[in-house]
Design a protein around this motif. Structure first.
Motif, short mmCIF file in Angstrom:
data_model
loop_
_atom_site.label_atom_id
_atom_site.label_comp_id
_atom_site.label_asym_id
_atom_site.label_seq_id
_atom_site.Cartn_x
_atom_site.Cartn_y
_atom_site.Cartn_z
N UNK A 101 25.88 -8.91 63.84
CA UNK A 101 25.75 -7.81 64.82
C UNK A 101 24.34 -7.68 65.02
N UNK A 102 24.01 -6.88 66.06
CA UNK A 102 22.71 -6.56 66.69
C UNK A 102 22.11 -5.83 65.66
N UNK A 103 20.77 -5.73 65.37
CA UNK A 103 20.12 -4.88 64.68
C UNK A 103 20.09 -3.46 65.04
N UNK A 104 20.10 -2.51 64.04
CA UNK A 104 20.26 -1.13 64.25
C UNK A 104 19.61 -0.70 65.81
N UNK A 105 18.70 -0.73 65.76
CA UNK A 105 17.97 -0.28 67.23
C UNK A 105 18.52 -1.02 68.51
N UNK A 106 18.83 -2.30 68.67
CA UNK A 106 19.52 -2.81 69.58
C UNK A 106 20.83 -2.24 69.67
N UNK A 107 21.46 -1.80 68.78
CA UNK A 107 22.96 -1.56 68.83
C UNK A 107 22.84 -0.33 69.89
N UNK A 108 21.84 0.64 69.70
CA UNK A 108 21.85 1.80 70.49
C UNK A 108 21.29 1.58 72.03
N UNK A 109 21.28 0.28 72.40
CA UNK A 109 20.74 0.09 73.77
C UNK A 109 21.82 0.57 74.65
N UNK A 110 21.21 0.95 75.85
CA UNK A 110 22.34 1.69 76.70
C UNK A 110 23.12 0.77 77.26
N UNK A 138 27.86 -1.86 54.37
CA UNK A 138 26.78 -0.96 54.78
C UNK A 138 27.06 0.59 53.90
N UNK A 139 26.27 0.80 52.94
CA UNK A 139 26.62 1.79 52.05
C UNK A 139 25.81 3.10 52.34
N UNK A 140 26.43 4.24 52.13
CA UNK A 140 25.72 5.61 51.89
C UNK A 140 25.92 6.37 50.59
N UNK A 141 24.65 6.71 50.33
CA UNK A 141 24.63 7.50 48.84
C UNK A 141 25.31 8.85 48.96
N UNK A 142 24.21 9.78 49.95
CA UNK A 142 24.64 11.08 50.20
C UNK A 142 24.64 11.45 51.64
N UNK A 143 24.73 12.65 51.81
CA UNK A 143 25.04 13.07 53.39
C UNK A 143 24.17 12.28 54.33
N UNK A 144 22.83 12.16 54.24
CA UNK A 144 22.17 11.53 55.06
C UNK A 144 22.62 10.02 55.47
N UNK A 145 23.02 9.36 54.39
CA UNK A 145 23.63 8.08 54.69
C UNK A 145 25.06 8.20 55.23
N UNK A 146 25.88 9.22 54.91
CA UNK A 146 27.23 9.50 55.45
C UNK A 146 26.92 9.61 57.18
N UNK A 147 25.93 10.65 57.36
CA UNK A 147 25.68 10.62 58.83
C UNK A 147 25.44 9.34 59.52
N UNK A 148 24.57 8.60 59.06
CA UNK A 148 24.41 7.13 59.61
C UNK A 148 25.35 6.35 59.70
N UNK A 149 26.38 6.49 58.52
CA UNK A 149 27.67 5.61 58.75
C UNK A 149 28.47 6.02 59.86
N UNK A 150 28.55 7.31 60.12
CA UNK A 150 29.47 7.72 61.12
C UNK A 150 28.88 7.41 62.47
N UNK A 151 27.54 7.26 62.56
CA UNK A 151 26.90 7.12 63.95
C UNK A 151 27.15 5.45 64.09
N UNK A 152 27.19 4.76 62.93
CA UNK A 152 27.26 3.36 63.05
C UNK A 152 28.73 2.97 63.48
#
Length: 443
Positions: A86-95, A134-148
């Motif tokens: 998979x592309x890197x996190x920042x590349x995944x957000x390319x428009x 790709x793992x989440x510990x708390x709410x911050x990580x969970x928000x990143x997972x939902x975006x992913x």
């Protein structure tokens, strides 16, 4: 042309991956006056792939591949052993969806190429189609997972949510709240893979190790003279697989940022410790929040913790034993948070590896000036990117054409200029500290 002596790699001697290698062949070093049809500097993923491709396309040509250290000792042998499709996190957000599909296709071509070489040459490197969590510990990580997950849906890629006990059954830890599993990632022992690639090069590639190139000089024919301490290489065409050290040869100056990441691992777990661990072997987990902690369990029962980023303007000279001890202590805290049941299991190695990032997260690929070509700045995803970019750089150097070559040219560009020192160092260190602070709940 640059006549200044370059700053050479100075990697620590405590890389666990490299220390686990057995029966390394003796190093052949640069001696005397050598001539080659092509010279490649840097025997990491990119340089190895470039030399192999040149040799396969031009079997009558003489290719010299030269490295300052042993193959597998540098950055390519120091990563956490993920070959990510998979592309890197920042590349995944390319428009542009086409941009992301090109990256995905290039990465998967690299994986296919590596798998073919592992099979053909019997490279013993724990190669495994294990996928990745790709793992989440708390709410911050969970928000990143939902975006992913949203990005995966947009890309049309398969993924699976893994929660609670199902995740703990794999990773042996209750520390994570949930994870996303993607199936396309491969795992491996990086130093073993790179060493195996070096030992299986075509016969018309001469590999010279422990032979730092200290200076480049233009010759009267428009080619290059590579100056080492005990020899020289004259070549009409030069390819650089030198990552962050590309700037030391006078190219891409003030465009690359040297960053070091660190890892620690345990000795192999005993049967009793494995029972206490309670999970499976052969998996890898990266953090949902990219500044968090990467965790791996190897096929030979070692747990790996990777986190901590440092700006290292002098590469290995920017580190110290005291710095590594502090990093090791931070790794220990992350380990105990995840595996309190293994508190008596020690770390045996802690090591760092330097890679290049750019402020605009852009990879460089192409001709720097007449007869010198480079792939530089992998932005932290070097195994797949180095392999495919090195392969296609060789094609570019010999004038070949392909859809893949046009694809890589479409997704690469010029890394942006950095501000001057001391502002650069202050800014980078501040960004790293801020990321660590914001991600502290995921560490």
């Amino acid at each position: 042309m640059n006549n200044k002596s370059v700053n050479l790699p100075l990697d620590d001697s405590t890389c666990g991956w490299y220390s686990a290698l057995n029966d390394l062949p003796a190093a052949k070093r640069l001696q005397g006056m050598q001539r080659a049809d092509f010279a490649v500097i840097g025997a990491g993923f990119a340089g190895l792939a470039a030399a192999r491709r040149l040799a396969e396309q031009l079997p009558q040509a003489r290719i010299i591949l030269v490295d300052a250290q042993r193959v597998g000792y540098g950055a390519s042998g120091r990563n956490s052993g993920f070959v990510i499709d998979l592309p890197h996190k920042f590349a995944l957000e390319h428009p542009d969806p086409a941009h992301k599909q090109r990256l995905l296709s290039l990465n998967r071509s690299a994986i296919s190429q590596l798998q073919g070489l592992v099979t053909k040459h019997g490279i013993d490197c724990q190669w495994s189609h294990a996928g990745k969590y790709q793992g989440a510990v708390g709410p911050r990580g969970q928000a990143h997972l939902e975006h992913f997950a949203k990005l995966m849906d947009e890309l049309g890629e398969p993924f699976k949510w893994v929660n609670g006990e199902a995740l703990a059954d794999v990773i042996g830890s209750q520390h994570y709240s949930q994870a996303i599993y993607t199936p396309g990632c491969y795992l491996m022992q990086p130093a073993a893979l790179v060493n195996g690639l070096g030992c299986s090069l075509p016969e018309n590639v001469e590999l010279l190790e422990e032979s730092p190139i200290q200076r480049l000089e233009r010759d009267s024919n428009g080619g290059w003279i590579l100056h080492g301490s005990k020899g020289q290489i004259t070549t009409p065409k030069l390819l650089l697989g030198t990552s962050i050290f590309t700037q030391e040869f006078g190219f891409l100056r003030n465009r690359l940022l040297p960053v070091m990441t660190f890892a620690s691992w345990t000795r192999p777990l005993s049967d009793a410790e494995l029972a206490r661990f309670g999970g499976q072997l052969d998996w890898g987990l990266t953090p949902a929040d990219h500044a968090g902690t990467t965790v791996r369990m190897t096929q030979d029962r070692r747990l790996i913790i990777r986190n901590t980023y440092k700006h290292v303007p002098k590469y290995g000279r920017s580190t110290s034993d005291a710095m590594r001890e502090g990093v090791r202590n931070d790794h220990r805290k992350a380990f105990l948070a995840r595996y309190p049941q293994l508190a008596d299991v020690p770390f045996t190695h802690t090591w760092g590896g330097v890679y290049a990032i750019s402020r605009n997260f852009t990879n460089f690929f192409g001709e720097l000036q007449d007869n010198v070509y480079a792939s530089a700045c992998d932005n932290g995803v070097g195994a797949a990117w180095g392999t495919i970019s090195g392969t296609l750089l060789a094609d570019l150097a010999i004038g070949a054409d392909s859809n893949q070559l046009r694809d890589i040219q479409a997704v690469t560009g010029m890394p942006s200029l950095n501000p001057p020192e001391p502002f650069l160092g202050i800014g980078v260190r501040s960004r790293i500290r801020l990321a660590a602070w914001n991600s502290r709940s995921e560490l």
